[in-house]
Design a protein around this motif. Structure first.
Motif, PDB file in Angstrom:
ATOM      1  N   MET A 151      -2.194  10.113  -7.338  1.00  0.00           N
ATOM      2  CA  MET A 151      -1.887   8.946  -6.090  1.00  0.00           C
ATOM      3  C   MET A 151      -2.465   7.765  -6.736  1.00  0.00           C
ATOM      4  O   MET A 151      -3.245   7.730  -7.454  1.00  0.00           O
ATOM      5  CB  MET A 151      -2.738   9.638  -4.783  1.00  0.00           C
ATOM      6  CG  MET A 151      -2.487  10.893  -4.195  1.00  0.00           C
ATOM      7  SD  MET A 151      -3.560  11.034  -2.951  1.00  0.00           S
ATOM      8  CE  MET A 151      -3.384  10.033  -1.685  1.00  0.00           C
ATOM      9  N   SER A 152      -1.805   6.903  -6.208  1.00  0.00           N
ATOM     10  CA  SER A 152      -1.984   5.217  -6.630  1.00  0.00           C
ATOM     11  C   SER A 152      -3.280   4.820  -5.946  1.00  0.00           C
ATOM     12  O   SER A 152      -3.724   5.412  -5.034  1.00  0.00           O
ATOM     13  CB  SER A 152      -0.960   4.423  -6.233  1.00  0.00           C
ATOM     14  OG  SER A 152      -0.532   4.537  -5.010  1.00  0.00           O
ATOM     15  N   GLN A 180       3.784   2.786   1.341  1.00  0.00           N
ATOM     16  CA  GLN A 180       4.323   3.818   2.322  1.00  0.00           C
ATOM     17  C   GLN A 180       3.918   4.098   3.711  1.00  0.00           C
ATOM     18  O   GLN A 180       4.719   4.607   4.483  1.00  0.00           O
ATOM     19  CB  GLN A 180       4.306   5.264   1.439  1.00  0.00           C
ATOM     20  CG  GLN A 180       2.921   6.047   1.384  1.00  0.00           C
ATOM     21  CD  GLN A 180       1.841   5.316   0.595  1.00  0.00           C
ATOM     22  OE1 GLN A 180       2.119   4.085  -0.227  1.00  0.00           O
ATOM     23  NE2 GLN A 180       0.751   5.808   0.707  1.00  0.00           N
ATOM     24  N   ALA A 181       2.728   3.621   3.916  1.00  0.00           N
ATOM     25  CA  ALA A 181       2.203   3.737   5.067  1.00  0.00           C
ATOM     26  C   ALA A 181       1.757   2.320   5.777  1.00  0.00           C
ATOM     27  O   ALA A 181       0.926   2.100   6.498  1.00  0.00           O
ATOM     28  CB  ALA A 181       0.894   4.256   5.039  1.00  0.00           C
ATOM     29  N   GLY A 239       5.089  -7.002   1.664  1.00  0.00           N
ATOM     30  CA  GLY A 239       5.486  -7.919   2.465  1.00  0.00           C
ATOM     31  C   GLY A 239       4.754  -7.459   3.857  1.00  0.00           C
ATOM     32  O   GLY A 239       5.205  -8.039   5.007  1.00  0.00           O
ATOM     33  N   THR A 240       3.855  -6.527   3.978  1.00  0.00           N
ATOM     34  CA  THR A 240       3.191  -6.197   5.159  1.00  0.00           C
ATOM     35  C   THR A 240       1.797  -6.411   4.992  1.00  0.00           C
ATOM     36  O   THR A 240       1.253  -5.592   3.988  1.00  0.00           O
ATOM     37  CB  THR A 240       3.486  -4.811   5.656  1.00  0.00           C
ATOM     38  OG1 THR A 240       4.951  -4.842   6.136  1.00  0.00           O
ATOM     39  CG2 THR A 240       2.713  -4.232   6.895  1.00  0.00           C
ATOM     40  N   PHE A 241       1.034  -7.052   5.792  1.00  0.00           N
ATOM     41  CA  PHE A 241      -0.583  -7.116   5.723  1.00  0.00           C
ATOM     42  C   PHE A 241      -1.188  -5.758   5.650  1.00  0.00           C
ATOM     43  O   PHE A 241      -1.700  -5.256   4.865  1.00  0.00           O
ATOM     44  CB  PHE A 241      -0.822  -8.029   6.466  1.00  0.00           C
ATOM     45  CG  PHE A 241      -2.503  -8.530   6.307  1.00  0.00           C
ATOM     46  CD1 PHE A 241      -2.668  -9.258   5.058  1.00  0.00           C
ATOM     47  CD2 PHE A 241      -3.572  -8.110   7.128  1.00  0.00           C
ATOM     48  CE1 PHE A 241      -4.101  -9.498   4.622  1.00  0.00           C
ATOM     49  CE2 PHE A 241      -4.908  -8.347   6.566  1.00  0.00           C
ATOM     50  CZ  PHE A 241      -5.161  -8.805   5.427  1.00  0.00           C
ATOM     51  N   CYS A 242      -1.270  -5.234   7.024  1.00  0.00           N
ATOM     52  CA  CYS A 242      -1.905  -3.953   7.203  1.00  0.00           C
ATOM     53  C   CYS A 242      -1.416  -3.531   8.706  1.00  0.00           C
ATOM     54  O   CYS A 242      -1.707  -4.221  10.011  1.00  0.00           O
ATOM     55  CB  CYS A 242      -3.280  -4.088   7.146  1.00  0.00           C
ATOM     56  SG  CYS A 242      -4.590  -2.578   7.409  1.00  0.00           S
ATOM     57  N   ALA A 243      -1.112  -2.290   8.935  1.00  0.00           N
ATOM     58  CA  ALA A 243      -0.658  -1.651  10.082  1.00  0.00           C
ATOM     59  C   ALA A 243      -1.973  -0.859  10.954  1.00  0.00           C
ATOM     60  O   ALA A 243      -1.644  -0.306  11.940  1.00  0.00           O
ATOM     61  CB  ALA A 243       0.415  -0.602  10.079  1.00  0.00           C
TER      62      ALA A 243
END
Length: 242
Positions: free
Chosen positions: A1-2, A22-23, A56-60
């Motif tokens: 896992m990264s 991925q999440a 390109g997404t900060f955090c969901a």
């Protein structure tokens, strides 16, 4: 896992990347702990820290799969998720260097709470920011119920948290949640200019200013003014870090 959080130091600037694309860079216990440890290491190596999200997404926000799994095990299993993330957010206030969030895409739920925790947030106009916990029958668990009212006042904070409405980057700047909102075309240049500005300033002065503001907000104006005088005298007569 990264690795869920990556660190790259470029001269005086530490780049911290939330790395679960991925999440949508959702928060797990592992990511929260890695964020805490990475911020600590970054502050020892750089004058400025920049937090971004991968792809390109900060955090969901919190990872729903992990929340569901831990929820089945009870409160004791869930507690480390929230306490570790809050600890990472609280650490930002104590670090002796400015911490900048460069926000694009979505910063919602826990991601929005992280934005509220940094020293300076610069966002794209078309970013989406929201405390959307109520939309999923949840409540803020990363500090949003306490930080947002202090940033924007109770009426706006309650209105936002209870409705779960979304804010654009431009709206978040107008509310005072973030420092500045920038059109997409000029975003990277604006982030670079902000970081260069901070990196070029006296490290001890920035650390003392940050400490004064952060500590002063927790006390009275009278105590804060007295603290400012003492800090100014120390800064003008002492050498080295505060």
């Amino acid at each position: 896992m990264s690795n869920p959080v990556l660190l790259r130091v470029d001269g005086e600037v530490a780049h911290v990347l939330l790395n679960r694309p991925q999440a949508r860079n959702a928060i797990t216990i592992e990511l929260a702990a890695a964020l805490r440890d990475t911020l600590t290491a970054a502050a020892q190596r750089a004058r400025v820290i920049v937090i971004r999200g991968a792809d390109g997404t900060f955090c969901a926000g919190g990872d729903r799969a992990e929340v569901a799994r831990l929820r089945e095990q009870g409160a004791a299993a869930l507690r480390p998720l929230f306490e570790t993330f809050i600890g990472a957010c609280e650490l930002i206030a104590r670090l002796p260097v400015p911490v900048v969030a460069a926000v694009e895409g979505a910063a919602v739920a826990g991601g929005f709470e992280l934005v509220q925790s940094v020293d300076i947030a610069i966002v794209r106009d078309d970013a989406v920011l929201a405390d959307n916990h109520a939309n999923a029958g949840m409540i803020p668990g990363g500090g949003g119920s306490q930080r947002l009212p202090r940033l924007v006042g109770v009426p706006r904070a309650l209105g936002h948290i209870l409705t779960g409405d979304r804010l654009t980057g431009a709206e978040a700047a107008a509310w005072g949640v973030v420092y500045r909102s920038v059109p997409a075309a000029g975003f990277e240049d604006a982030v670079a200019a902000l970081v260069a500005n901070l990196a070029g300033k006296d490290r001890a002065a920035l650390a003392r200013i940050k400490q004064l503001v952060r500590t002063g907000m927790a006390g009275s104006l009278t105590d804060g003014l007295a603290m400012e005088v003492e800090a100014t005298l120390a800064h003008l007569t002492e050498e080295g870090e505060p």
